[in-house]
Enzyme design. Sequence first.
Site, PDB file in Angstrom:
ATOM      1  N   ARG A  39     -48.996  -2.659  27.959  1.00  0.00           N
ATOM      2  CA  ARG A  39     -50.358  -2.326  28.201  1.00  0.00           C
ATOM      3  C   ARG A  39     -50.991  -3.054  29.126  1.00  0.00           C
ATOM      4  O   ARG A  39     -50.605  -3.980  29.535  1.00  0.00           O
ATOM      5  CB  ARG A  39     -51.299  -2.832  26.817  1.00  0.00           C
ATOM      6  CG  ARG A  39     -50.936  -1.624  25.640  1.00  0.00           C
ATOM      7  CD  ARG A  39     -51.711  -1.964  24.421  1.00  0.00           C
ATOM      8  NE  ARG A  39     -53.437  -1.824  24.801  1.00  0.00           N
ATOM      9  CZ  ARG A  39     -54.062  -2.898  24.264  1.00  0.00           C
ATOM     10  NH1 ARG A  39     -53.712  -3.624  23.555  1.00  0.00           N
ATOM     11  NH2 ARG A  39     -55.363  -2.818  24.712  1.00  0.00           N
ATOM     12  N   GLY A  44     -49.287 -11.002  29.272  1.00  0.00           N
ATOM     13  CA  GLY A  44     -47.967 -10.971  29.984  1.00  0.00           C
ATOM     14  C   GLY A  44     -47.740  -9.635  30.912  1.00  0.00           C
ATOM     15  O   GLY A  44     -47.097  -9.873  31.925  1.00  0.00           O
ATOM     16  N   CYS A  45     -48.531  -8.594  30.678  1.00  0.00           N
ATOM     17  CA  CYS A  45     -48.678  -7.695  31.486  1.00  0.00           C
ATOM     18  C   CYS A  45     -49.099  -7.791  32.938  1.00  0.00           C
ATOM     19  O   CYS A  45     -48.776  -7.486  33.615  1.00  0.00           O
ATOM     20  CB  CYS A  45     -48.961  -6.317  30.841  1.00  0.00           C
ATOM     21  SG  CYS A  45     -47.991  -5.820  29.490  1.00  0.00           S
ATOM     22  N   THR A  46     -50.330  -8.763  32.598  1.00  0.00           N
ATOM     23  CA  THR A  46     -51.045  -8.891  34.058  1.00  0.00           C
ATOM     24  C   THR A  46     -50.136 -10.019  34.645  1.00  0.00           C
ATOM     25  O   THR A  46     -50.053  -9.715  35.822  1.00  0.00           O
ATOM     26  CB  THR A  46     -52.309  -9.724  33.483  1.00  0.00           C
ATOM     27  OG1 THR A  46     -53.150  -8.882  32.782  1.00  0.00           O
ATOM     28  CG2 THR A  46     -53.310 -10.211  34.570  1.00  0.00           C
TER      29      THR A  46
END
EC number: 1.11.1.24
Length: 156
Positions: A39, A44-46
């Site tokens: 997402r 973590g994704c950022t």
Amino acid sequence: MLQSGDLAPAFSLPDADMESFDLLSTRGRQRVVLYFYPRDNTPGCTLQAADFSDHEDDFTRCDCIIVGVSPDDCLTHAEFRDQHGLSIRLLADTETEVARLYDVWQEKEVDGVKKMGVARTTFIIDKQGVIRHVLRDVTPRGHAAAVFKLVKELDT
């Protein structure tokens, strides 16, 4: 389950600017780092997207583009990109068709609850469209550097 040596399944998805990205258009021209993430705007994704963006020039020098895929829509991707100054291309797989095609749409257990979601996975695809490396259960910190090392090794 896809593995090294398999031909990368072809697909076409819209990006944050609602422009279509077609994997077949890269054949014979560029390597592709295709990474799937759960997402936009999660820690973590950022971190992962920012790290890839920070090193995008290094990948470009190796004839390699970086493409991130999640189930978020184009508008969410655009906001995520703009908020964090990301330069990599983010693709919207809202129906999870490509995630299923690449076997990364999987059952996960979060806080004792089982649900379907994207397993953080990266595919390194050569110029002929062959998957050269598959990295599963990715840890975002340091991932871009590890992937870049593998991309550079494709020349040797």
